[in-house]
Scaffold this active site. Structure first.
Site, short mmCIF file in Angstrom:
data_model
loop_
_atom_site.label_atom_id
_atom_site.label_comp_id
_atom_site.label_asym_id
_atom_site.label_seq_id
_atom_site.Cartn_x
_atom_site.Cartn_y
_atom_site.Cartn_z
N LYS A 91 -1.56 81.33 178.06
CA LYS A 91 -2.02 82.86 177.49
C LYS A 91 -0.48 83.16 177.23
O LYS A 91 0.22 82.59 177.74
CB LYS A 91 -2.35 83.66 179.43
CG LYS A 91 -3.28 84.61 179.19
CD LYS A 91 -4.57 84.38 178.50
CE LYS A 91 -5.90 85.37 179.48
NZ LYS A 91 -6.86 85.29 178.84
N LYS A 194 -16.55 96.56 178.43
CA LYS A 194 -16.25 94.88 176.64
C LYS A 194 -18.03 94.05 177.97
O LYS A 194 -19.01 93.96 176.34
CB LYS A 194 -15.18 94.71 176.19
CG LYS A 194 -14.41 95.15 175.93
CD LYS A 194 -13.56 93.63 175.70
CE LYS A 194 -12.00 94.28 174.28
NZ LYS A 194 -11.21 93.24 174.39
N GLY A 196 -19.59 93.76 181.00
CA GLY A 196 -20.19 95.09 181.30
C GLY A 196 -21.38 95.73 181.24
O GLY A 196 -22.61 95.64 181.66
N HIS A 197 -21.32 96.28 180.26
CA HIS A 197 -22.36 97.45 179.47
C HIS A 197 -23.37 96.08 178.83
O HIS A 197 -24.57 96.45 179.17
CB HIS A 197 -22.03 98.44 177.93
CG HIS A 197 -21.69 97.53 177.20
ND1 HIS A 197 -20.75 96.40 176.43
CD2 HIS A 197 -22.66 97.52 175.91
CE1 HIS A 197 -20.86 96.83 175.59
NE2 HIS A 197 -21.69 96.70 175.33
#
EC number: 1.4.1.23
Length: 363
Positions: A91, A194, A196-197
Site C-alpha cells: 500500500k 464510489k 456505496g451507491h
C-alpha cells in the site's frame, strides 16, 4: 517516545513485529519540486508482487501516515490471499490534501518512485486517487493498474467491489437465516460514494429496504432522486441505532466497529466495503458476544482488487465478475471454519490467509 532514528517507537514496532509477519520493505519518498511526500509499504511478496492502492490523504502527522501505510499493506496481504490472487500485500500513501496539492508533476514523481521498485509493488486507486490519476502515474510506471479503458485499463473498480460486498451479504444471510436473499431485509449503508451507491442498486434489485447516510449531502441526494423509496438518516450514529436494522454496511473510512458503536448496534450482520472496520483487536469478540455476525471486510470487499489484478493480464469483465462471485463461497467457508475452530470469523479468515502465505513461503 522515539528510537535513535527519531521515528516513533510504536511505528517501528508495527514495522518489525513478528506476530503480524513484519514488513519486508518500507520506502519513504520525497520530491521537493512537486511537493510529493509518500510512503510505500510492502508487507509480503510471498504470493507474488505486492498489490495495493495509493491513498492520498491529509494526515495529521508523518507518523500517522506511516502507521496507516503499514496497517493497510498488511491488510492487502490478507485480502489478496483470501481472494486467491498471486499477489502479496502493499500500500502507498501520499501525504497532503488532494484537493489542494495534487498535480500532474506530483503524480509523475510518485510514478517514478513506484517504478524504482522494479515490479515488487503494483499500485492502483484508493481514497483520494482516481482512474485519471493512475493514467498519469502509468506514464512513468508500467506497474500501474486501475487505469481508464482508453489507456488500456479496466476503469472504475468500485463496480465489482460493490458486487463482492453484495455476495458477502448474501452469504451472511444464508448462514444466519438459511436463505441468501436480502428481500424484505433492512440494510443500512454508511457512505454512498464510489462503492456505496452501486451497493444500493444491488440491494434494491434484490428487494431489500435500504437506509443510507453520508457526510456529503449531494451523495444522499443523488440516491434519493433516483430511488425515492430509499430512506436517509442524519449520520452514522443514527444509522447504527435504526430500529429493525438487519444488516449494517460500513462503506466509508475504517474504525467503524469500536467500543462505542458495537454496544448500540441494532443489526444482526455487519458486512461492508470499508477497510479496517475493526477499530482494535478484541472488537471481533465483542461482536460475537452480542450475537452479531461479522463478514471480514478484506474478504467481502475484494472485488476491486480482483479487477485491478486481472487488468495486468488483459482485462475481461465477465471473468472478473465470475471470480468476484466466489466471494459468496469464500465467506461461507470462513463462517464454517469459525464454527469449527470456535473463533470469530475475523480470526478464521486470518488463519486461512496465513496458511496460504505460509505454504507459499515453503515452496
Amino acid at each position: 517516545m522515539t528510537d535513535v532514528t527519531g521515528a516513533p517507537a510504536d511505528v517501528l514496532h508495527t514495522l518489525f513485529r513478528s506476530e503480524q509477519g513484519g514488513h519486508e520493505q518500507v520506502v519513504l519518498c520525497q520530491d521537493r519540486a512537486s511537493g510529493l511526500k509518500a510512503v510505500i509499504a510492502l508487507h509480503s511478496t510471498a504470493l507474488g508482487p505486492a498489490l495495493g492502492g495509493t491513498r492520498f490523504y491529509p494526515y495529521a502527522s508523518e507518523a500517522e501516515a506511516v502507521a496507516d501505510a503499514l496497517n493497510l499493506s498488511r491488510g492487502m496481504s490478507y485480502k489478496n490471499a483470501m481472494a486467491g490472487l498471486d499477489h502479496g500485500g502493499g500500500k502507498a500513501v501520499i501525504i497532503g490534501d488532494p484537493e489542494t496539492i495534487k498535480s500532474e508533476e506530483l503524480l509523475l514523481a510518485y510514478g517514478r518512485f513506484v517504478a524504482s521498485l522494479g515490479g515488487l509493488y503494483v499500485t492502483a486507486c484508493d481514497v483520494g486517487t482516481y482512474v485519471a490519476d493512475m493514467d498519469v502515474v502509468a506514464r512513468e510506471c508500467r506497474w500501474t493498474t486501475g487505469r481508464s479503458p482508453e489507456n488500456g485499463g479496466a476503469g472504475d473498480s468500485s463496480v465489482l467491489t460493490a458486487f463482492g460486498v453484495f455476495q458477502g451479504m448474501r452469504a451472511s444471510a444464508q448462514h444466519l437465516w438459511g436463505d441468501p436473499t436480502l428481500r424484505d431485509r433492512k440494510v443500512g449503508i454508511a457512505g454512498v460514494g464510489k462503492v456505496g451507491h452501486h451497493l444500493v442498486e444491488h440491494l434494491l434489485s434484490d428487494g431489500a429496504e435500504v437506509v443510507i447516510t453520508d457526510v456529503r449531502e449531494e451523495s444522499v441526494r443523488r440516491i434519493q432522486d433516483k430511488h425515492p423509496s430509499v430512506q436517509a438518516v442524519a449520520d452514522t450514529e443514527a444509522l447504527i441505532r435504526t430500529e429493525g436494522l438487519d444488516i449494517y454496511a460500513p462503506c466509508a473510512l475504517g474504525g467503524a466497529l469500536n467500543d462505542h458503536s458495537v454496544p448500540v448496534l441494532t443489526a444482526k450482520i455487519v458486512c461492508g466495503a470499508a477497510n479496517n472496520q475493526l477499530a482494535h483487536p478484541g472488537v471481533e469478540k465483542d461482536l460475537a458476544d452480542r450475537g452479531i455476525l461479522y463478514a471480514p471486510d478484506y474478504v467481502v470487499n475484494a472485488g476491486g482488487v480482483i479487477q485491478v489484478a486481472d487488468e495486468l493480464h488483459g482485462f475481461d469483465f465477465d471473468r472478473c465478475k465470475a471470480k468476484a462471485a466466489k466471494i459468496f463461497d469464500t465467506t461461507l467457508a470462513i463462517f464454517a471454519r469459525a464454527k469449527t475452530d470456535g473463533i470469530p470469523p475475523a480470526a478464521a479468515a486470518d488463519r486461512i490467509a496465513e496458511q496460504r502465505m505460509a505454504e507459499a513461503r515453503r515452496r
